[in-house]
Design a protein around this motif. Structure first.
Motif, short mmCIF file in Angstrom:
data_model
loop_
_atom_site.label_atom_id
_atom_site.label_comp_id
_atom_site.label_asym_id
_atom_site.label_seq_id
_atom_site.Cartn_x
_atom_site.Cartn_y
_atom_site.Cartn_z
N SER A 256 0.87 -1.17 0.00
CA SER A 256 0.00 0.00 0.00
C SER A 256 0.90 1.22 0.00
N GLY A 257 0.56 2.23 -0.82
CA GLY A 257 1.42 3.39 -0.92
C GLY A 257 0.64 4.69 -1.00
N SER A 258 1.18 5.73 -0.39
CA SER A 258 0.54 7.05 -0.44
C SER A 258 0.58 7.63 -1.84
N TYR A 259 1.42 7.07 -2.71
CA TYR A 259 1.58 7.56 -4.08
C TYR A 259 0.57 6.93 -5.04
N GLU A 260 -0.23 5.96 -4.59
CA GLU A 260 -1.14 5.27 -5.50
C GLU A 260 -2.27 6.18 -5.95
N LYS A 261 -2.99 6.77 -5.00
CA LYS A 261 -4.04 7.74 -5.29
C LYS A 261 -3.93 8.85 -4.26
N PHE A 262 -3.94 10.09 -4.73
CA PHE A 262 -3.81 11.21 -3.80
C PHE A 262 -4.25 12.49 -4.51
N PHE A 263 -4.45 13.52 -3.74
CA PHE A 263 -4.69 14.85 -4.30
C PHE A 263 -4.05 15.87 -3.38
N THR A 264 -3.82 17.05 -3.91
CA THR A 264 -3.16 18.11 -3.15
C THR A 264 -4.05 19.36 -3.13
N ILE A 265 -4.26 19.90 -1.95
CA ILE A 265 -5.02 21.13 -1.77
C ILE A 265 -4.23 22.05 -0.86
N ALA A 266 -4.04 23.28 -1.31
CA ALA A 266 -3.31 24.29 -0.53
C ALA A 266 -1.95 23.78 -0.09
N TRP A 280 -9.82 10.61 8.59
CA TRP A 280 -8.88 11.38 7.76
C TRP A 280 -7.89 10.43 7.09
N PRO A 281 -7.35 10.85 5.93
CA PRO A 281 -6.28 10.06 5.31
C PRO A 281 -5.09 9.90 6.24
N VAL A 282 -4.44 8.76 6.18
CA VAL A 282 -3.29 8.49 7.04
C VAL A 282 -2.14 9.44 6.68
N GLU A 283 -1.46 9.92 7.70
CA GLU A 283 -0.27 10.74 7.51
C GLU A 283 0.94 10.02 8.10
N ASN A 284 2.12 10.49 7.74
CA ASN A 284 3.38 9.98 8.31
C ASN A 284 3.64 8.51 7.96
N MET A 285 3.08 8.07 6.85
CA MET A 285 3.42 6.74 6.31
C MET A 285 3.49 6.88 4.80
N LEU A 286 4.58 6.39 4.21
CA LEU A 286 4.77 6.49 2.77
C LEU A 286 4.26 5.25 2.05
N SER A 287 4.70 4.08 2.52
CA SER A 287 4.24 2.83 1.90
C SER A 287 4.54 1.68 2.84
N THR A 288 3.84 0.57 2.61
CA THR A 288 4.04 -0.63 3.41
C THR A 288 4.01 -1.84 2.51
N VAL A 289 4.72 -2.89 2.93
CA VAL A 289 4.79 -4.15 2.20
C VAL A 289 4.49 -5.28 3.18
N ALA A 290 3.72 -6.26 2.73
CA ALA A 290 3.47 -7.44 3.54
C ALA A 290 3.66 -8.68 2.67
N ALA A 291 4.45 -9.62 3.15
CA ALA A 291 4.64 -10.91 2.48
C ALA A 291 4.18 -12.00 3.43
N VAL A 292 3.17 -12.75 3.01
CA VAL A 292 2.55 -13.80 3.82
C VAL A 292 2.08 -14.91 2.89
N PRO A 293 1.58 -16.01 3.43
CA PRO A 293 1.22 -17.14 2.55
C PRO A 293 0.08 -16.90 1.57
N THR A 294 -0.85 -15.97 1.83
CA THR A 294 -1.97 -15.77 0.91
C THR A 294 -2.15 -14.30 0.56
#
Length: 360
Positions: A256-266, A280-294
Motif C-alpha cells: 500500500s502506498g501514499s503515491y497510489e491515489k492522492f490529491f493536493t489542496i493548498a 482522515w487520510p493516514v499521515e506519516n506513512m509512505l508505503s508498506t509491504v506485507a509478504a505472507v502465505p496468501t
C-alpha cells in the motif's frame, strides 16, 4: 482466516502508486528437469487495474486456455464484489442490509467473515466499512475534495465494523445503522490472486506469477532454474528506483502506498488510505509491504501496517505468524525515508515455500 476461506485457499496448493518488477529468465524455451518449458504472458483488465499472468508449462495453447480460465474467474469476482457496478452482489448488500437480513453467496460470505475478523483483530485499523469516507473524500469516482470536520464527524457515525452483523448459520449480513457501505477494494485483489493460484494448480501449472496491478501478487513455484520469483519493490518517491528485493515461492505479497491515489489542496497532500478511527487520510506513512502465505492476508496486513504504524504493527505480528513487513516512513529530509523491517516471531513457513528479503 474463516474456516471456509481457509479450505478454499489451501485445497490445491500448500499452506503457503507501488510497482514491483518481476525479473524473469530470458527466452521462450528453458530446460527444467530435462523438459523444455514454454513461458507464457498475458494481461487482463478487471477490478480497476490490470492483472498480469506469467506462467511456464508444456505449450502456449495449454497456457492460453488456463489464462482464459483465470481471467474469467477474476471477472466473475469483479462482477460480484464491485461497488462500482450497481448490479453486483456487494452493491445489493450495501443497498439492502440496513433494512433486512441479506443472504450472501457462500464464497463471498467467507471472504466477508475473514475481512471482519481482520478488522476485529486489528482493532479497526483494517476496516472494509470505509466506503462512505472514500466517497466524501472524493476517492470513489471524483478527483478528491476536502470535507469539513463536521462532515467527517457525521460520516463516522456510519463507519465501523462493529455495526455489521454476520449470521453464520443462515449466511446473512445485516447493518445496524443506515448509510453504511462495504468497500472490498482493500482485499478483493489479493483474494483474486489466491483464486487464480488455485486454478493454476488445479490445471497442473507449477510455476506462475499472477499480479493485480499495483496491489498484490502470488508467486507460485519458481521460474525454471530459479529458487523463487524475484520481486523488486519501488522506492516510495521514485517509481523506477528499487527499495527492496524479495525472493518468493508459494507466497504472496502486497503493498500500500501514499503515491497510489492522492490529491493536493493548498500545498497539502492527502492519500487514499483512510484511518477508520479519525476519518482522515493516514499521515506519516509512505508505503508498506506485507509478504505472507496468501494474497487476502497480505492485503489486510498492508493496511494494518499503514494505519497502525511501526510499533503497533510490531505488536500485531506477535500473534500473527509467518509474515514479513516493511514500513517506509518519512525521513528527516525531503524525499527521504526510514525503512523498518518487521518479522513475525513465529516464522516457520511450509516446506516448498520461500520468502527471503535482501537489499537491492
Amino acid at each position: 482466516m474463516g474456516t471456509h476461506l481457509r479450505v478454499t485457499l489451501q485445497r490445491r496448493f500448500p499452506k503457503l502508486e507501488f510497482v514491483f518488477l518481476v525479473v524473469l529468465a530470458a527466452g521462450l524455451l528453458l530446460p527444467r528437469a530435462g523438459v523444455a518449458e514454454v513461458r507464457y504472458e498475458a494481461s487482463h483488465q478487471a477490478m480497476g487495474t490490470v492483472f498480469t499472468l506469467v506462467a511456464y508449462g508444456r505449450d502456449q495453447a495449454f497456457l492460453s486456455e488456463v489464462a482464459t480460465e483465470v481471467f474469467e474467474e477474476i471477472d466473475r469476482l469483479d462482477s460480484e464484489m464491485s461497488n462500482y457496478q450497481p448490479q453486483s452482489e456487494l452493491s445489493g448488500i450495501n443497498r439492502d442490509a440496513a433494512e433486512q437480513d441479506v443472504l450472501v453467496e457462500p464464497r463471498l460470505f467467507a471472504l466477508l467473515q475473514y475481512a471482519f475478523r481482520g478488522a476485529r483483530d486489528s482493532g479497526g485499523d483494517f476496516d472494509v466499512t470505509v466506503g462512505p469516507l472514500m466517497k466524501h473524500w472524493g476517492f470513489f469516482r471524483g478527483q478528491g475534495r476536502l470535507p469539513s470536520r463536521a462532515e467527517i464527524s457525521e460520516v463516522l457515525k456510519h463507519v465501523g465494523y462493529q455495526h455489521v452483523h454476520l449470521d453464520s448459520e443462515h449466511r446473512t449480513i445485516r447493518f445496524d445503522t443506515s448509510g453504511m457501505e462495504i468497500d472490498l477494494g482493500g482485499i478483493a485483489k489479493g483474494y483474486a490472486v489466491d483464486q487464480a493460484a488455485e486454478i493454476l494448480c488445479a490445471d497442473g501449472v507449477s510455476a506462475a506469477l499472477i499480479s493485480s496491478g499495483t496491489s498484490s501478487i502470488y508467486a507460485l513455484g519458481a521460474p525454471p532454474g530459479e529458487r523463487g520469483w524475484k520481486v523488486t519493490v519501488r522506492d516510495p518517491f521514485e517509481a523506477g528506483k528499487p527499495a527492496d528485493v524479495l525472493y518468493l515461492r508459494n507466497f504472496a505479497l502486497s503493498t500500500s502506498g501514499s503515491y497510489e491515489k492522492f490529491f493536493t489542496i493548498a500545498g497539502k497532500t492527502y492519500c487514499h488510505i483512510m484511518d477508520p478511527h479519525t476519518g482522515w487520510p493516514v499521515e506519516n506513512m509512505l508505503s508498506t509491504v506485507a509478504a505472507v502465505p496468501t494474497g487476502a492476508e497480505s492485503e489486510v496486513l498492508t493496511k494494518v501496517f499503514f494505519v497502525g504504524g511501526v510499533e503497533k504493527s510490531r505488536r500485531y505480528l506477535g500473534s500473527h505468524p509467518n509474515a514479513i513487513g516493511i514500513l517506509y516512513t518519512p525521513g528527516d529530509k525531503p524525499k527521504t525515508y526510514q525503512r523498518t523491517v518487521l518479522r513475525s516471531p513465529s516464522f516457520q513457513i511450509p516446506a516448498g515455500s520461500l520468502a527471503e528479503l535482501e537489499k537491492p
